[in-house]
Motif scaffolding. Sequence first.
Motif, PDB file in Angstrom:
ATOM      1  N   ALA A  84       8.850  48.177  39.795  1.00 38.36           N
ATOM      2  CA  ALA A  84      10.042  47.549  40.397  1.00 38.36           C
ATOM      3  C   ALA A  84      11.028  47.106  39.303  1.00 38.36           C
ATOM      4  CB  ALA A  84       9.638  46.358  41.256  1.00 38.36           C
ATOM      5  N   THR A  85      10.499  46.560  38.197  1.00 35.02           N
ATOM      6  CA  THR A  85      11.412  46.140  37.114  1.00 35.02           C
ATOM      7  C   THR A  85      12.079  47.373  36.498  1.00 35.02           C
ATOM      8  OG1 THR A  85       9.673  46.135  35.425  1.00 35.02           O
ATOM      9  CG2 THR A  85      10.082  44.064  36.497  1.00 35.02           C
ATOM     10  N   LEU A  86      11.299  48.463  36.362  1.00 35.59           N
ATOM     11  CA  LEU A  86      11.904  49.695  35.829  1.00 35.59           C
ATOM     12  C   LEU A  86      13.080  50.131  36.697  1.00 35.59           C
ATOM     13  CD1 LEU A  86       8.976  52.104  34.796  1.00 35.59           C
ATOM     14  CD2 LEU A  86      10.572  50.923  33.310  1.00 35.59           C
ATOM     15  N   MET A  87      12.929  49.980  38.028  1.00 35.69           N
ATOM     16  CA  MET A  87      14.017  50.374  38.941  1.00 35.69           C
ATOM     17  C   MET A  87      15.267  49.536  38.703  1.00 35.69           C
ATOM     18  SD  MET A  87      13.164  52.978  40.624  1.00 35.69           S
ATOM     19  CE  MET A  87      14.620  53.056  41.657  1.00 35.69           C
ATOM     20  N   THR A  88      15.088  48.252  38.398  1.00 41.05           N
ATOM     21  CA  THR A  88      16.256  47.390  38.151  1.00 41.05           C
ATOM     22  C   THR A  88      17.048  47.897  36.948  1.00 41.05           C
ATOM     23  OG1 THR A  88      15.069  45.485  39.033  1.00 41.05           O
ATOM     24  CG2 THR A  88      16.994  45.012  37.666  1.00 41.05           C
ATOM     25  N   TRP A  89      16.326  48.218  35.851  1.00 41.08           N
ATOM     26  CA  TRP A  89      17.044  48.668  34.639  1.00 41.08           C
ATOM     27  C   TRP A  89      17.601  50.076  34.862  1.00 41.08           C
ATOM     28  CZ3 TRP A  89      16.800  43.997  34.024  1.00 41.08           C
ATOM     29  CH2 TRP A  89      15.636  43.260  33.846  1.00 41.08           C
ATOM     30  N   LYS A  90      16.858  50.896  35.637  1.00 37.38           N
ATOM     31  CA  LYS A  90      17.276  52.282  35.869  1.00 37.38           C
ATOM     32  C   LYS A  90      18.563  52.363  36.697  1.00 37.38           C
ATOM     33  CE  LYS A  90      13.841  54.930  36.991  1.00 37.38           C
ATOM     34  NZ  LYS A  90      12.782  55.567  37.797  1.00 37.38           N
ATOM     35  N   THR A  91      18.625  51.617  37.801  1.00 39.28           N
ATOM     36  CA  THR A  91      19.824  51.671  38.655  1.00 39.28           C
ATOM     37  C   THR A  91      21.040  51.129  37.883  1.00 39.28           C
ATOM     38  OG1 THR A  91      19.166  49.555  39.632  1.00 39.28           O
ATOM     39  CG2 THR A  91      18.647  51.540  40.898  1.00 39.28           C
ATOM     40  N   ALA A  92      20.769  50.147  37.010  1.00 34.18           N
ATOM     41  CA  ALA A  92      21.883  49.612  36.202  1.00 34.18           C
ATOM     42  C   ALA A  92      22.317  50.636  35.154  1.00 34.18           C
ATOM     43  CB  ALA A  92      21.456  48.309  35.527  1.00 34.18           C
ATOM     44  N   LEU A  93      21.344  51.309  34.547  1.00 36.70           N
ATOM     45  CA  LEU A  93      21.664  52.276  33.490  1.00 36.70           C
ATOM     46  C   LEU A  93      22.527  53.425  34.026  1.00 36.70           C
ATOM     47  CD1 LEU A  93      21.207  53.383  30.596  1.00 36.70           C
ATOM     48  CD2 LEU A  93      19.108  54.436  31.418  1.00 36.70           C
ATOM     49  N   VAL A  94      22.190  53.942  35.225  1.00 40.90           N
ATOM     50  CA  VAL A  94      23.020  55.028  35.775  1.00 40.90           C
ATOM     51  C   VAL A  94      24.202  54.472  36.577  1.00 40.90           C
ATOM     52  CG1 VAL A  94      21.408  56.973  35.751  1.00 40.90           C
ATOM     53  CG2 VAL A  94      21.333  55.383  37.658  1.00 40.90           C
ATOM     54  N   ASN A  95      24.302  53.148  36.575  1.00 40.71           N
ATOM     55  CA  ASN A  95      25.460  52.455  37.129  1.00 40.71           C
ATOM     56  C   ASN A  95      25.684  52.737  38.612  1.00 40.71           C
ATOM     57  OD1 ASN A  95      27.422  50.585  36.878  1.00 40.71           O
ATOM     58  ND2 ASN A  95      28.820  51.834  35.641  1.00 40.71           N
ATOM     59  N   THR A 342      19.638  58.410  41.956  1.00 38.09           N
ATOM     60  CA  THR A 342      21.077  58.669  41.997  1.00 38.09           C
ATOM     61  C   THR A 342      21.436  59.437  43.277  1.00 38.09           C
ATOM     62  OG1 THR A 342      21.140  58.685  39.589  1.00 38.09           O
ATOM     63  CG2 THR A 342      22.998  59.699  40.721  1.00 38.09           C
ATOM     64  N   VAL A 343      20.646  60.486  43.588  1.00 37.73           N
ATOM     65  CA  VAL A 343      20.961  61.230  44.823  1.00 37.73           C
ATOM     66  C   VAL A 343      20.527  60.425  46.053  1.00 37.73           C
ATOM     67  CG1 VAL A 343      20.619  63.369  46.110  1.00 37.73           C
ATOM     68  CG2 VAL A 343      21.061  63.454  43.662  1.00 37.73           C
ATOM     69  N   SER A 344      19.552  59.545  45.907  1.00 39.79           N
ATOM     70  CA  SER A 344      19.237  58.622  47.004  1.00 39.79           C
ATOM     71  C   SER A 344      20.464  57.776  47.335  1.00 39.79           C
ATOM     72  CB  SER A 344      18.090  57.685  46.621  1.00 39.79           C
ATOM     73  OG  SER A 344      16.854  58.257  46.962  1.00 39.79           O
ATOM     74  N   TYR A 345      21.148  57.345  46.277  1.00 34.82           N
ATOM     75  CA  TYR A 345      22.382  56.573  46.474  1.00 34.82           C
ATOM     76  C   TYR A 345      23.424  57.414  47.215  1.00 34.82           C
ATOM     77  CZ  TYR A 345      26.952  54.637  45.147  1.00 34.82           C
ATOM     78  OH  TYR A 345      28.245  54.177  45.171  1.00 34.82           O
TER      79      TYR A 345
END
Length: 409
Positions: A84-95, A342-345
């Motif tokens: 879950a923490t990885l997801m926080t940094w990941k979604t922020a990294l790909v903005n 990203t494609v989920s978004y």
Amino acid sequence: MSGRESTDRYFHEAADMMGLSANMQRLLLTPERQVKVQVAMKMDNGEIATFIGFRVQHNKARGPLKGGLRYHPEVDEDEVLSLATLMTWKTALVNIPYGGAKGGIQVDVRKLNPSELERLTRRFVDEIHDVIGPDKDIPAPDMGTNAQVMAWIMNQYEKYHGFNPACVTGKPVELHGADGREEATGRGVGLLTISLLEKMSEDLNGARIVIQGFGNVGTFAARYLFERGAKIVAVGDAFGAIRNPDGLNVPDLIEYVTKQGSVKEYPESEPVSAEELLLQECEVLIPAAVGGVLTKENAPHVRAKYIIEAANNPTHPEADDIFEERNIIVLPDILANAGGVTVSYFEWVQNRQHFRWDLDRVRDELDRKMSEAFARTWDLATTKKVNLRLAAYLLGIGRVGRATALGGI
Ligand code: NAD
């Protein structure tokens, strides 16, 4: 060292470098909510089976929570929190405007038939439907789950909340899913493998690639790279591993796996052990299965020049240190496998606008987002003279930290 200790270590390294106070670090690492539920159901043989399900909602400073749902026998609270923490940094990294979450059920899906899998999924939604939703927390596929499971989640959620396709992503294309979602993580992995090879002035044509894990991510990454001239020389899954130094015929191998359920005993190859697979001589090693497979024991013997972390958290920090000493470049998970979220978004955006994009648009937007994140990470790593993982964490944590500070408590 557990998955959580690994991801926390990477976090602290970056946060210390940014000069974040101890209180801010504690705030950013503490999950906002952890849900643990009993998922009891009747099996087809009439017996009652009890499973444990988790949903960890780590941080929503930048938007609704987002993260996959994993069905695997080794799922536990600690692992789900680390993911879950990885997801926080990941979604922020790909903005993309999301926070980070993850869920899972401790279950061996190979022991369930399709109707049991459906009942398990619906029972889990019964337990967590009030904490998920299109503006709250949006699950997606991960290991052991797929588009069909997402369709059941949507259908069960809608029984409580009415029409709501944006409550989950990775759905079948015929049922509010997005063209290009299924291939997205593998495509992103392939795209950034090529970007990294270009930066290093390496020839893609004939570059030897080894892939551990031949499921959703592994097969799409293999196909993408094969079609562009790379040589996939070895692959493995949970049942076995194979190699062919002349290069495997990837489309034919995928067809074989679709029928046989594994790469094992593929005719145009010879078998290798699971451990040997990771130690094959190659340009690029792509772990695309479970976490924690690259350890201080096998890292000194890895014979790849580049490691592309398609799986989440495949490298122990001690192994990471060894790779750094040995000048083996690691493209970190939060960047390499961000294509899926990203494609989920994009799927969520389409569901909310009731407007479908075609596949070309999805691919173009994905490639742009991934290339942008890669370029920013590469540039920061070069300017600060740090490795790509640290640069990716600096960017991700920086964005979450700023959003948290601006929003206030
Ligand atoms: P999947 O279930 O489709 O495939 C997993 C593959 O790994 C299968 O081939 C399986 O046999 C193999 N495997 C499982 N245990 C193994 C072991 N111990 N040794 C070797 N092989 C093993 O899963 P997936 O969706 O392809 O996910 C793979 C990895 O990628 C996971 O770490 C997941 O978190 C990560 N990931 C997936 C997505 C996505 O969109 N699917 C997005 C981001 C990250």
